[in-house]
Design a protein around this motif. Structure first.
Motif, PDB file in Angstrom:
ATOM      1  N   UNK A  85       0.934  -1.257  -0.187  1.00 18.90           N
ATOM      2  CA  UNK A  85      -0.268   0.005   0.044  1.00 18.90           C
ATOM      3  C   UNK A  85       0.819   1.476   0.434  1.00 18.90           C
ATOM      4  N   UNK A  86       1.794   1.261   0.932  1.00 13.88           N
ATOM      5  CA  UNK A  86       2.970   2.277   1.322  1.00 13.88           C
ATOM      6  C   UNK A  86       3.448   2.424  -0.595  1.00 13.88           C
ATOM      7  N   UNK A  87       4.364   1.521  -0.993  1.00 17.93           N
ATOM      8  CA  UNK A  87       4.814   1.586  -2.059  1.00 17.93           C
ATOM      9  C   UNK A  87       3.686   2.517  -3.526  1.00 17.93           C
ATOM     10  N   UNK A  88       2.239   1.593  -3.618  1.00 13.03           N
ATOM     11  CA  UNK A  88       1.528   2.199  -4.532  1.00 13.03           C
ATOM     12  C   UNK A  88       1.154   3.703  -4.751  1.00 13.03           C
ATOM     13  N   UNK A  89       0.737   3.845  -2.847  1.00 13.18           N
ATOM     14  CA  UNK A  89       0.389   5.724  -2.479  1.00 13.18           C
ATOM     15  C   UNK A  89       2.068   6.459  -2.936  1.00 13.18           C
ATOM     16  N   UNK A 131       5.529  -4.472  -5.468  1.00 20.18           N
ATOM     17  CA  UNK A 131       4.422  -4.209  -4.275  1.00 20.18           C
ATOM     18  C   UNK A 131       2.643  -4.949  -5.086  1.00 20.18           C
ATOM     19  N   UNK A 132       3.431  -5.262  -5.995  1.00 24.39           N
ATOM     20  CA  UNK A 132       2.279  -6.458  -6.315  1.00 24.39           C
ATOM     21  C   UNK A 132       2.195  -8.131  -5.976  1.00 24.39           C
ATOM     22  N   UNK A 133       3.640  -8.762  -6.433  1.00 22.24           N
ATOM     23  CA  UNK A 133       4.772  -9.364  -5.504  1.00 22.24           C
ATOM     24  C   UNK A 133       3.736  -9.732  -4.372  1.00 22.24           C
ATOM     25  N   UNK A 134       4.465  -8.466  -3.476  1.00 20.95           N
ATOM     26  CA  UNK A 134       4.146  -8.514  -2.200  1.00 20.95           C
ATOM     27  C   UNK A 134       2.596  -8.523  -1.977  1.00 20.95           C
ATOM     28  N   UNK A 183      -4.860   3.448  -5.108  1.00 24.09           N
ATOM     29  CA  UNK A 183      -4.841   1.724  -4.714  1.00 24.09           C
ATOM     30  C   UNK A 183      -4.286   1.580  -3.789  1.00 24.09           C
ATOM     31  N   UNK A 184      -3.057   2.497  -4.373  1.00 26.89           N
ATOM     32  CA  UNK A 184      -1.793   2.584  -2.376  1.00 26.89           C
ATOM     33  C   UNK A 184      -2.980   2.369  -1.284  1.00 26.89           C
ATOM     34  N   UNK A 185      -3.982   3.488  -1.061  1.00 29.80           N
ATOM     35  CA  UNK A 185      -4.664   3.991   0.015  1.00 29.80           C
ATOM     36  C   UNK A 185      -6.062   2.284   0.590  1.00 29.80           C
TER      37      UNK A 185
END
Length: 189
Positions: A85-89, A131-134, A183-185
């Motif tokens: 989430x943090x990475x996408x944000x 982040x998708x892998x995460x 999406x991150x949020x």
């Protein structure tokens, strides 16, 4: 009683829609840069090659990120969702801020310049792939859609850029950044 369909990817509709929107958001970076490049005198054959190259980079970079993300998620499961989430944000915010700080510079998408262009617009897909892998999203579908959307959006931008002037360039990158941030949020909350 809920009946579950078994398809090739066995993915929930919500996950599929999320991947499609994410692929669209990642492709918007290539779209916004492609608009500016398309305003140069570029032949249709060159437009085809540029779009294909950008698509390939949008497959390779997130694939590397997905592999690393999967490795991390198996070793650090408790932090995986928070990191995703943090990475996408962060990526979304970076795209939005970068839009306002960007200076116009002529790009020549030929030879080595083409690879630099494709690498530059696909860097954010590496981080999203991580982040998708995460978050454990279906790998094959995600990278195929990233490549497909970025190729189509690059072709579209180059063709529009041939016909128009700076109409959507800045706004498309802001839109892509907002989608990734959203999406991150969504993952965080």
């Amino acid at each position: 009683m809920h009946v579950q369909r078994r398809g090739l990817f066995n993915l929930a509709l919500g996950d599929f829609i999320s991947i499609v929107f994410m692929a669209f958001a990642l492709g918007m970076d290539a779209f916004s840069v492609g608009l500016g490049i398309g305003m140069q005198a570029i032949r249709l054959k060159r437009i085809f090659i540029i779009g294909l190259t950008v698509g390939i980079f949008h497959i390779v970079m997130p694939f590397i990120g997905l592999i690393l993300g999967t490795y991390i998620s198996h070793n650090i499961e408790g932090i995986a969702i928070l990191a995703a989430g943090l990475l996408l944000c962060g990526i979304g915010l970076q795209m939005i801020i970068h839009t306002f700080l960007k200076k116009d510079s002529p790009l020549a998408p030929v030879g080595f310049g083409l690879f630099v262009f494709a690498f530059t617009v696909s860097l954010d897909s590496f981080s999203v792939g991580l982040s998708l892998g995460l978050s454990g999203v279906e790998t094959v579908l995600a990278i195929i859609l990233f490549g497909l959307f970025s190729t189509i959006l690059t072709w579209t931008a180059l063709l529009i850029g041939r016909r128009t002037h700076h109409l959507l360039g800045t706004y498309s990158e802001i839109l892509g950044g907002c989608i990734l941030f959203g999406f991150g949020l969504n993952i965080l909350f």
